[in-house]
Every structure is written in C-alpha cells, then in structure tokens.
Design an enzyme around this catalytic site. Structure first.
Site, PDB file in Angstrom:
ATOM      1  N   ASP A  66       0.857  -1.185   0.000  1.00 39.40           N
ATOM      2  CA  ASP A  66       0.000   0.000   0.000  1.00 39.40           C
ATOM      3  C   ASP A  66       0.894   1.237   0.000  1.00 39.40           C
ATOM      4  O   ASP A  66       2.119   1.139  -0.166  1.00 39.40           O
ATOM      5  CB  ASP A  66      -1.033  -0.046   1.144  1.00 39.40           C
ATOM      6  CG  ASP A  66      -0.423   0.117   2.523  1.00 39.40           C
ATOM      7  OD1 ASP A  66       0.811   0.310   2.619  1.00 39.40           O
ATOM      8  OD2 ASP A  66      -1.175   0.062   3.509  1.00 39.40           O
ATOM      9  N   CYS A  90       2.829  -3.529   4.009  1.00 42.76           N
ATOM     10  CA  CYS A  90       2.027  -2.365   4.408  1.00 42.76           C
ATOM     11  C   CYS A  90       2.711  -1.786   5.640  1.00 42.76           C
ATOM     12  O   CYS A  90       3.878  -2.094   5.902  1.00 42.76           O
ATOM     13  CB  CYS A  90       0.561  -2.724   4.638  1.00 42.76           C
ATOM     14  SG  CYS A  90       0.240  -3.924   5.940  1.00 42.76           S
ATOM     15  N   THR A 149       2.296  -2.279   8.879  1.00 41.65           N
ATOM     16  CA  THR A 149       2.615  -3.319   9.874  1.00 41.65           C
ATOM     17  C   THR A 149       2.786  -4.710   9.275  1.00 41.65           C
ATOM     18  O   THR A 149       3.288  -5.607   9.949  1.00 41.65           O
ATOM     19  CB  THR A 149       1.466  -3.423  10.901  1.00 41.65           C
ATOM     20  OG1 THR A 149       0.274  -3.770  10.178  1.00 41.65           O
ATOM     21  CG2 THR A 149       1.273  -2.125  11.652  1.00 41.65           C
ATOM     22  N   HIS A 173       8.946 -24.067   8.494  1.00 45.32           N
ATOM     23  CA  HIS A 173       7.966 -24.707   9.381  1.00 45.32           C
ATOM     24  C   HIS A 173       6.524 -24.526   8.929  1.00 45.32           C
ATOM     25  O   HIS A 173       5.682 -25.361   9.240  1.00 45.32           O
ATOM     26  CB  HIS A 173       8.091 -24.142  10.808  1.00 45.32           C
ATOM     27  CG  HIS A 173       9.336 -24.596  11.509  1.00 45.32           C
ATOM     28  ND1 HIS A 173       9.528 -24.427  12.864  1.00 45.32           N
ATOM     29  CD2 HIS A 173      10.443 -25.220  11.045  1.00 45.32           C
ATOM     30  CE1 HIS A 173      10.716 -24.926  13.211  1.00 45.32           C
ATOM     31  NE2 HIS A 173      11.291 -25.409  12.125  1.00 45.32           N
ATOM     32  N   HIS A 196       6.252 -31.060  10.269  1.00 42.01           N
ATOM     33  CA  HIS A 196       5.514 -29.827   9.971  1.00 42.01           C
ATOM     34  C   HIS A 196       4.376 -30.044   8.983  1.00 42.01           C
ATOM     35  O   HIS A 196       3.432 -29.257   8.933  1.00 42.01           O
ATOM     36  CB  HIS A 196       6.465 -28.764   9.423  1.00 42.01           C
ATOM     37  CG  HIS A 196       7.580 -28.465  10.361  1.00 42.01           C
ATOM     38  ND1 HIS A 196       7.385 -27.881  11.588  1.00 42.01           N
ATOM     39  CD2 HIS A 196       8.915 -28.719  10.276  1.00 42.01           C
ATOM     40  CE1 HIS A 196       8.545 -27.768  12.211  1.00 42.01           C
ATOM     41  NE2 HIS A 196       9.490 -28.271  11.436  1.00 42.01           N
TER      42      HIS A 196
HETATM   43  C1  RB5 Z   1      -2.037   2.389   6.503  1.00 42.96           C
HETATM   44  O1  RB5 Z   1      -1.989   3.572   7.220  1.00 42.96           O
HETATM   45  C2  RB5 Z   1      -1.891   1.201   7.448  1.00 42.96           C
HETATM   46  O2  RB5 Z   1      -3.031   1.040   8.201  1.00 42.96           O
HETATM   47  C3  RB5 Z   1      -1.580  -0.048   6.654  1.00 42.96           C
HETATM   48  O3  RB5 Z   1      -0.412   0.181   5.938  1.00 42.96           O
HETATM   49  C4  RB5 Z   1      -1.329  -1.324   7.429  1.00 42.96           C
HETATM   50  O4  RB5 Z   1      -0.407  -1.128   8.446  1.00 42.96           O
HETATM   51  C5  RB5 Z   1      -2.502  -2.068   7.894  1.00 42.96           C
HETATM   52  O5  RB5 Z   1      -2.406  -3.183   8.429  1.00 42.96           O
END
Ligand code: RB5
Length: 146
Positions: free
Chosen positions: A11, A68, A70, A101, A136
């Site tokens: 993203d 993204c 996180t 695994h 596994h």
């Molecule tokens: C975007 O701001 C953020 O929410 C997205 O990149 C991601 O971390 C969502 O899981």
C-alpha cells in the site's frame, strides 16, 4: 533453471520499499509481477492483497511479497484465500522459519518498522528456503478451513 515468478505489492506505506525489492529481484533474474500500488495516494490494503493472493491461490505466481505499515492488514486479507499462507515476518529468522515450518507462500512485512536492506535480506531468505516437511506437514495440513 526455470525462472520463478514472484508477485509483489504494497500500500502507500511502503511503495519505495516495494519498488526497491521489485527492482532487485528483477536484477536477480526473477520474473516479477508488480501488483501495485505505484501512486502516492492512500489505498486500502485489501485492494492490493486480494488480487495478489488470488495469483498465489491459482498458482499463477510461485511466491508473494506484501508490504504495508505493519504487514498485518495484508496478512489478514491474503489468508482469506484458498491455499494461501501469508506470514507476517519482521526479521531474517522469522522469514526463514515461515518457509521451513509453515510453508508460507506469501511474506508480509512491516514497511514502517524495518529498513529496505533488511526487507530485501528477508525476501532473499524467504525465496531461497524450502519447506522442511516431516513433522511440519501434518501441522500445516490442519490449518486450512477451505
Ligand atoms: C495504513 O496507514 C496502514 O493502516 C496499513 O499500511 C497497514 O499497516 C494495515 O495493516
């Protein structure tokens, strides 16, 4: 050796990291499908993760990379698809173990918490590590609801 096809997407939180990894993989000889985003406007991560996961599910790409902020939103979305095992990894060890695994076929990375160099190292180990099978296999077979 047959050229492996890798699908990559991010993203808006990680466009530069995604493009850096895409270019490195192309340089390394992989066939790379860039599933976007490539414009700075904010996008909803499912709009990137669903089409990429579909490619993996249909076996139109061998392995996938989703980034993204996180890694979590991408992973939650991609794991809705049959045959997809999308693992959030944040260091080299978890990237390797996700293949060994869990037979993960998509690596999801937290673009806001790692740098490009580490991300590319994680991708390289993810792409070059085989599933260990053995004990596994049964565990992985128990994951799916589909
Ligand atoms: C975007 O701001 C953020 O929410 C997205 O990149 C991601 O971390 C969502 O899981």
């Amino acid at each position: 050796m047959e050229r492996r096809t890798i699908a990559i997407g991010s993203d808006h939180a990680a466009i530069e990291m995604k493009n850096f990894i895409r270019d490195e993989l192309e340089f390394d000889g992989y066939s790379v499908k860039d599933m976007w985003t490539n414009t700075p406007e904010a996008v909803d991560y499912p709009d990137i993760a669903h089409p990429l996961a579909e490619l993996i599910s249909k076996k139109s790409a061998d392995l996938g990379i989703l980034i993204c902020g996180t890694g979590i939103g991408m992973s939650l979305t991609a794991n809705q698809h049959e045959w997809v095992r999308a693992a959030v990894c944040r260091n080299i060890e978890t990237a390797e173990l996700a293949r060994q695994h869990n037979d993960a076929n998509i690596i999801c990375m937290p673009g806001r918490f790692i740098d490009e160099k580490l991300a590319y190292e994680m991708v390289k180990i993810f792409l070059s590590t085989e599933f260990e099978w053995g004990r596994h296999e049964n565990r992985v077979n128990k994951i799916s609801n589909f």
